[in-house]
Write an enzyme that holds these catalytic residues in place. Structure first.
Site, PDB file in Angstrom:
ATOM      1  CG  ASP A  61      34.966  51.331  40.848  1.00 16.27           C
ATOM      2  OD1 ASP A  61      34.883  51.214  42.087  1.00 16.27           O
ATOM      3  OD2 ASP A  61      34.043  51.034  40.068  1.00 16.27           O
ATOM      4  NE  ARG A  79      25.155  48.427  40.080  1.00 19.66           N
ATOM      5  CZ  ARG A  79      26.389  48.428  40.574  1.00 19.66           C
ATOM      6  NH1 ARG A  79      26.858  47.367  41.193  1.00 19.66           N
ATOM      7  NH2 ARG A  79      27.144  49.490  40.452  1.00 19.66           N
TER       8      ARG A  79
END
Ligand SMILES: Nc1ncnc2c1ncn2[C@@H]1O[C@H](COP(=O)(O)OP(=O)(O)O)[C@@H](O)[C@H]1O
Ligand SMILES: [Mg+2]
Length: 342
Positions: A112, A220
């Site tokens: 990430d 999200r």
């Protein structure tokens, strides 16, 4: 996938953790991003037919759009174990070499924030990505000795919110590059309905659409707002979230009709009120808002730009006429004329 090891403490941050049960596990459950999914299906099938691991994948796009989720799905669909880590987690090249040289067959390594790998560390990735090999250098100067270490084939999945910060050398080594874009409201409505079903929350179509429209195009955010609106509904004694219940909850959360939250509005207010609508440099804005410029560039600006409220010009950020109007202000004459042309 309980074999995942989390090496990035932020993956366990309270904001992210409750989403784990909501993460789709299969490509078919991953809502939207159809062009990306269609291509990935082909690449997965082809790699499987050849009995190879999938080529390296770079996922980029704003936070909360499904990069981590998609990487886990890819590994799952390929039958690969996945190792999760992140760019800033590596303090030196030896740590990366140690991870890559673990003798695990058929594995995906997810990095990430890959744009935050140090340059020297990143250079060790190149031969690893190209030839499954890392170079060890032992000792320094004239005594330095080079060893090549052969690795098990693996798929590197990199994710970044800042494609622009990835070096061309790294970028060119990814065989598959996918850009995730903000989701249309209709797809976010499908996502919150799915989440509501998993969490046992009553949500009707109007409630789902209200949350979807005000989630800044971001799954999200949609899931987070669903949870908070549920709290308001519960305290009101409602068992089903409908349009009006969702609207009241979202309004109390400071989420406006376009989905802007307090920081988004403060950003626009500062551009307009302190800098006459811009152009203004990001550093000036960061100081005025008391936020990191990275936070603004990652979390705030992409959606404001997408919503037509902000423009990035070579001279800095500019509020559009729409931004003035959204804040209930009269756009300056020139801006107004420009806005009318758009
Ligand atoms: N396409 C999608 N379909 C359904 N849920 C999604 C989708 N994309 C993201 N989500 C949800 O949003 C949350 C955030 O996604 P995540 O993969 O963590 O985003 P990123 O890594 O890009 O910041 C996930 O936990 C998941 O529940
Ligand atoms: Mg992520």
């Amino acid at each position: 996938m309980d074999d995942q090891r989390l090496t990035d403490p932020r993956e366990q941050a309270p904001d992210v953790e409750p989403d784990r049960s909501l993460r789709p596990r299969r490509l078919d459950d991953f809502v939207g991003q159809d062009a990306i999914k269609d291509n990935l299906r082909v690449f997965i099938a082809a790699a499987r037919q050849r009995g190879e691991v999938l080529d390296h994948v770079l996922l980029h796009g704003p936070p909360g759009l499904g990069k981590t989720t998609l990487s886990q799905i890819l590994a799952h669909e390929m039958g690969l174990e996945i190792r999760l880590t992140s760019g800033p987690a590596f303090s030196n090249a030896a740590e990366l070499i140690a991870l890559l040289s673990e003798q695990v067959e058929r594995r995906a390594v997810f990095i990430d924030e890959i744009h935050r790998l140090g340059k020297v560390i990143e250079e060790h990735l190149y031969p690893a990505m190209e030839d499954w090999r890392v170079e060890l250098i032992i000792d320094k100067g004239p005594n330095a000795r080079h060893f090549n270490l052969q690795l098990e084939p693996f798929t590197l999945i990199g994710a970044t919110t800042r494609a622009g910060l990835i070096t061309p050398a790294l970028r060119s080594r990814f065989g598959i590059v996918c850009h995730l874009d903000f989701y249309p409201a209709a797809q976010l409505a499908v996502i919150v309905k799915r989440s509501a079903a998993i969490l046992g929350i009553g949500l009707d179509d109007t409630g789902a659409m209200e949350i979807a429209r005000r989630s800044r195009g971001t799954p999200r955010a949609a899931n987070r707002l669903l949870r908070r609106v549920r709290d308001f509904a519960q305290v009101e004694g409602r068992t089903v979230i409908d349009g009006p219940v969702a609207d009241r909850g979202l309004t109390r959360l400071g989420v406006d009709a376009l989905g802007l939250e307090p920081l988004d509005r403060r950003y626009l207010q500062v551009v307009i009120e302190h800098f006459a609508g811009g152009p203004v440099g990001i550093q000036n804005l960061a100081v005025s808002l008391g936020e990191e410029s990275d936070t603004l560039e990652d979390m705030v600006e992409p959606f404001l730009i997408q919503a037509g409220l902000l423009k990035r010009t070579p001279r800095g950020r500019e509020a559009t006429a729409r931004a003035w109007t959204h804040l209930g202000l009269e756009p300056p004459a020139a801006q107004g004329a420009q806005g009318a042309l758009l």
